[in-house]
Design a protein around this motif. Structure first.
Motif, PDB file in Angstrom:
ATOM      1  N   UNK A  34       9.193   0.153  18.413  1.00  9.69           N
ATOM      2  CA  UNK A  34       9.930  -0.803  19.255  1.00  9.69           C
ATOM      3  C   UNK A  34       9.812  -2.232  18.744  1.00  9.69           C
ATOM      4  N   UNK A  35       9.210  -2.393  17.573  1.00  9.39           N
ATOM      5  CA  UNK A  35       8.948  -3.746  17.046  1.00  9.39           C
ATOM      6  C   UNK A  35       9.977  -4.082  15.980  1.00  9.39           C
ATOM      7  N   UNK A  36      10.609  -5.242  16.107  1.00  5.70           N
ATOM      8  CA  UNK A  36      11.658  -5.646  15.170  1.00  5.70           C
ATOM      9  C   UNK A  36      11.114  -5.832  13.761  1.00  5.70           C
ATOM     10  N   UNK A  37       9.894  -6.396  13.638  1.00  8.88           N
ATOM     11  CA  UNK A  37       9.346  -6.632  12.301  1.00  8.88           C
ATOM     12  C   UNK A  37       9.067  -5.306  11.586  1.00  8.88           C
ATOM     13  N   UNK A  38       8.619  -4.302  12.311  1.00  5.83           N
ATOM     14  CA  UNK A  38       8.405  -3.000  11.698  1.00  5.83           C
ATOM     15  C   UNK A  38       9.724  -2.356  11.280  1.00  5.83           C
ATOM     16  N   UNK A  39      10.749  -2.497  12.104  1.00  4.84           N
ATOM     17  CA  UNK A  39      12.051  -1.921  11.763  1.00  4.84           C
ATOM     18  C   UNK A  39      12.653  -2.600  10.541  1.00  4.84           C
ATOM     19  N   UNK A  40      12.433  -3.911  10.396  1.00  2.04           N
ATOM     20  CA  UNK A  40      12.915  -4.613   9.196  1.00  2.04           C
ATOM     21  C   UNK A  40      12.223  -4.072   7.952  1.00  2.04           C
ATOM     22  N   UNK A  57       2.324   5.962   2.146  1.00  5.61           N
ATOM     23  CA  UNK A  57       3.487   6.296   1.327  1.00  5.61           C
ATOM     24  C   UNK A  57       4.740   5.819   2.034  1.00  5.61           C
ATOM     25  N   UNK A  58       5.747   5.489   1.259  1.00  4.05           N
ATOM     26  CA  UNK A  58       6.973   4.901   1.813  1.00  4.05           C
ATOM     27  C   UNK A  58       7.698   5.809   2.811  1.00  4.05           C
ATOM     28  N   UNK A  59       7.904   7.093   2.520  1.00  2.00           N
ATOM     29  CA  UNK A  59       8.665   7.909   3.472  1.00  2.00           C
ATOM     30  C   UNK A  59       8.051   7.962   4.870  1.00  2.00           C
ATOM     31  N   UNK A  60       6.727   8.150   4.949  1.00  2.00           N
ATOM     32  CA  UNK A  60       6.086   8.237   6.261  1.00  2.00           C
ATOM     33  C   UNK A  60       6.071   6.875   6.952  1.00  2.00           C
ATOM     34  N   UNK A  61       5.855   5.807   6.192  1.00  2.00           N
ATOM     35  CA  UNK A  61       5.897   4.467   6.776  1.00  2.00           C
ATOM     36  C   UNK A  61       7.290   4.175   7.332  1.00  2.00           C
ATOM     37  N   UNK A  62       8.315   4.526   6.592  1.00  2.00           N
ATOM     38  CA  UNK A  62       9.687   4.335   7.086  1.00  2.00           C
ATOM     39  C   UNK A  62       9.901   5.141   8.365  1.00  2.00           C
ATOM     40  N   UNK A  63       9.443   6.382   8.372  1.00  2.00           N
ATOM     41  CA  UNK A  63       9.595   7.233   9.553  1.00  2.00           C
ATOM     42  C   UNK A  63       8.912   6.614  10.766  1.00  2.00           C
ATOM     43  N   UNK A  64       7.677   6.139  10.589  1.00  2.00           N
ATOM     44  CA  UNK A  64       6.940   5.571  11.719  1.00  2.00           C
ATOM     45  C   UNK A  64       7.519   4.229  12.172  1.00  2.00           C
ATOM     46  N   UNK A  65       7.827   3.366  11.219  1.00  2.00           N
ATOM     47  CA  UNK A  65       8.307   2.027  11.563  1.00  2.00           C
ATOM     48  C   UNK A  65       9.721   2.067  12.149  1.00  2.00           C
ATOM     49  N   UNK A  66      10.567   2.975  11.664  1.00  2.00           N
ATOM     50  CA  UNK A  66      11.941   3.025  12.153  1.00  2.00           C
ATOM     51  C   UNK A  66      12.004   3.455  13.614  1.00  2.00           C
ATOM     52  N   UNK A 120       0.820  -1.212   0.000  1.00  2.00           N
ATOM     53  CA  UNK A 120       0.000   0.000   0.000  1.00  2.00           C
ATOM     54  C   UNK A 120       0.855   1.264   0.000  1.00  2.00           C
ATOM     55  N   UNK A 121       1.986   1.229   0.707  1.00  2.00           N
ATOM     56  CA  UNK A 121       2.876   2.392   0.738  1.00  2.00           C
ATOM     57  C   UNK A 121       3.570   2.599  -0.604  1.00  2.00           C
ATOM     58  N   UNK A 122       3.969   1.500  -1.242  1.00  2.00           N
ATOM     59  CA  UNK A 122       4.630   1.601  -2.548  1.00  2.00           C
ATOM     60  C   UNK A 122       3.679   2.194  -3.583  1.00  2.00           C
ATOM     61  N   UNK A 123       2.453   1.650  -3.627  1.00  2.00           N
ATOM     62  CA  UNK A 123       1.467   2.139  -4.599  1.00  2.00           C
ATOM     63  C   UNK A 123       1.101   3.589  -4.307  1.00  2.00           C
ATOM     64  N   UNK A 124       0.921   3.932  -3.034  1.00  2.00           N
ATOM     65  CA  UNK A 124       0.589   5.308  -2.682  1.00  2.00           C
ATOM     66  C   UNK A 124       1.684   6.281  -3.086  1.00  2.00           C
ATOM     67  N   UNK A 125       2.938   5.914  -2.852  1.00  2.00           N
ATOM     68  CA  UNK A 125       4.048   6.777  -3.249  1.00  2.00           C
ATOM     69  C   UNK A 125       4.095   6.953  -4.761  1.00  2.00           C
ATOM     70  N   UNK A 126       3.887   5.862  -5.493  1.00  3.74           N
ATOM     71  CA  UNK A 126       3.906   5.954  -6.958  1.00  3.74           C
ATOM     72  C   UNK A 126       2.802   6.875  -7.456  1.00  3.74           C
ATOM     73  N   UNK A 136      11.936  14.321  -5.096  1.00  2.00           N
ATOM     74  CA  UNK A 136      10.705  14.236  -4.305  1.00  2.00           C
ATOM     75  C   UNK A 136      10.395  12.835  -3.825  1.00  2.00           C
ATOM     76  N   UNK A 137      11.042  11.822  -4.379  1.00  2.00           N
ATOM     77  CA  UNK A 137      10.646  10.444  -4.069  1.00  2.00           C
ATOM     78  C   UNK A 137      10.888  10.057  -2.622  1.00  2.00           C
ATOM     79  N   UNK A 138      11.808  10.725  -1.937  1.00  2.00           N
ATOM     80  CA  UNK A 138      12.078  10.372  -0.558  1.00  2.00           C
ATOM     81  C   UNK A 138      11.659  11.423   0.453  1.00  2.00           C
ATOM     82  N   UNK A 139      10.905  12.428   0.026  1.00  2.06           N
ATOM     83  CA  UNK A 139      10.502  13.497   0.935  1.00  2.06           C
ATOM     84  C   UNK A 139       9.490  12.984   1.971  1.00  2.06           C
TER      85      UNK A 139
END
Length: 281
Positions: free
Chosen positions: A245-251, A233-242, A66-72, A206-209
Motif C-alpha cells: 500500500x506504499x507508493x514508494x515501494x510501488x515505484x 532478488x528482483x522478481x520477489x521484491x517486485x511481487x512484494x512491493x507491487x 541487494x535485489x539486483x546483486x542477488x538476482x545476478x 529464468x531472469x524474471x521467474x
C-alpha cells in the motif's frame, strides 16, 4: 466453374489474410501498451539510489541494490550448472543417442520439463533443498532456476548439433581422431553461435521467474553475498512491493520491472543477432 472456384479461393485467402493482420495488430497493441506502462511508471522510479541502496522500509530512502546483486548471483550460478548439464545432455542426444529407446525417453522427459510450470519446479526444490535443511537459501533458488534453464539448453544444443554437416564428423574421424575429440574440437566450434543463442534464451527465460524463488530463495531486506541464506532478488521484491500500500515501494517495483524487461529485451536481441551469424563451418 473454374472461374467460380478461383474466385472462392481468392475470397477465402483474402478473409484469412485480413484475420491474420487483425490478430497481429491486437497482439502488437497489447505489447505496446505493456511497454508504454513499463516506461511511464518505471522511468519515474529510476535513479542512482536504485543501484546503490538496499530495499528500504516504508517511507524511507532506498533502492534495489541487494535485489539486483542477488538476482545476478543466482542467475549466474544457475547458468553455470545449466550450461554444463544442458550442453552435455544435448550433445549426447545429438551425437550418441540416435534413435535408441533410452534417447527417446530422455527427449520426451526433456520436452515435459520444457513445458512444466515453474511453480512445480520451485516446490520440488523446496522439498529436496529447503525443507530438509530447514531454511531458504540462494543456492536452492539457483538450483530451481537451473532446472528451468536446462531443458532449453538441451533442446537447443541437440538441434544445433544435428544441423551441422555430416562431412565435419567424417573428416575428423578420417584423420584418426577419437569421436570425443571430433565433438569437442570440431562440432562444438561449428555449433558455437547456436549454443550461445540457446544459453542466452535460457538466461532470458529464468531472469524474471518469481514462483520458484518464493519457495527457495525467498527474500532478504539486507545486502548479502552469502547464498547459504535467504537471498534478495528482483522478481520477489517486485511481487512484494507491487502488492503493498506504499507508493514508494510501488515505484521501486515498477523500476525493478523495467530493469528486468530491459535485460530480457537486450538478451533476446543479442540472441537473435547471434542466430543470424553466418556459419563458419
Amino acid at each position: 466453374m473454374t472461374n467460380t472456384r478461383i474466385l472462392r479461393r481468392q475470397i477465402a485467402n483474402g478473409v484469412f489474410s485480413v484475420f491474420c493482420t487483425l490478430v497481429t495488430g491486437v497482439a502488437l497493441i497489447a505489447l505496446a501498451a505493456i511497454l508504454w506502462s513499463l516506461l511511464k511508471q518505471g522511468l519515474g522510479g529510476l535513479n542512482l539510489d536504485v543501484f546503490i541502496k538496499s530495499t528500504p522500509a516504508p517511507g524511507s530512502d532506498g533502492g534495489l541494490a541487494n535485489a539486483i546483486v542477488g538476482s545476478i548471483l543466482m542467475c549466474v550460478l544457475a547458468m553455470v550448472m545449466a550450461l554444463v548439464i544442458g550442453v552435455l545432455a544435448g550433445t549426447w542426444l545429438a551425437e550418441y543417442a540416435g534413435a535408441s529407446r533410452y534417447g527417446s525417453v530422455v527427449r520426451f522427459l526433456n520436452d515435459v520439463l520444457l513445458s512444466a510450470p515453474s511453480i512445480l519446479v520451485g516446490l520440488f526444490v523446496y522439498e529436496i533443498l529447503v525443507a530438509p535443511f530447514r531454511g531458504f537459501s540462494g543456492f536452492a533458488g539457483a538450483v530451481a532456476l537451473a532446472l528451468i534453464a536446462i531443458p532449453v539448453i538441451t533442446r537447443t544444443t541437440e538441434d544445433v548439433m544435428k544441423l551441422q554437416s555430416v562431412t565435419l564428423r567424417e573428416a575428423g574421424v578420417a584423420l584418426g581422431a577419437p569421436f570425443s575429440f571430433v565433438v569437442r574440437k570440431i562440432m562444438w566450434r561449428a555449433a558455437r553461435s547456436g549454443m550461445m543463442t540457446g544459453g542466452l534464451l535460457a538466461f532470458a527465460r529464468i531472469s524474471g521467474e518469481t514462483a520458484p524463488l518464493l519457495f527457495t530463495a525467498l527474500n532478504n531486506q539486507f545486502f548479502s553475498l552469502d547464498l547459504r541464506h535467504p537471498t534478495a532478488n528482483l522478481p520477489v521484491v517486485i511481487f512484494n512491493f507491487a502488492l503493498s500500500a506504499y507508493d514508494d515501494w510501488r515505484r521501486l517495483a515498477w523500476a525493478g520491472a523495467l530493469l528486468i524487461a530491459a535485460t530480457v529485451l537486450g538478451v533476446t536481441v543479442l540472441a537473435r543477432a547471434l542466430a543470424k551469424e553466418p556459419s563458419r563451418s
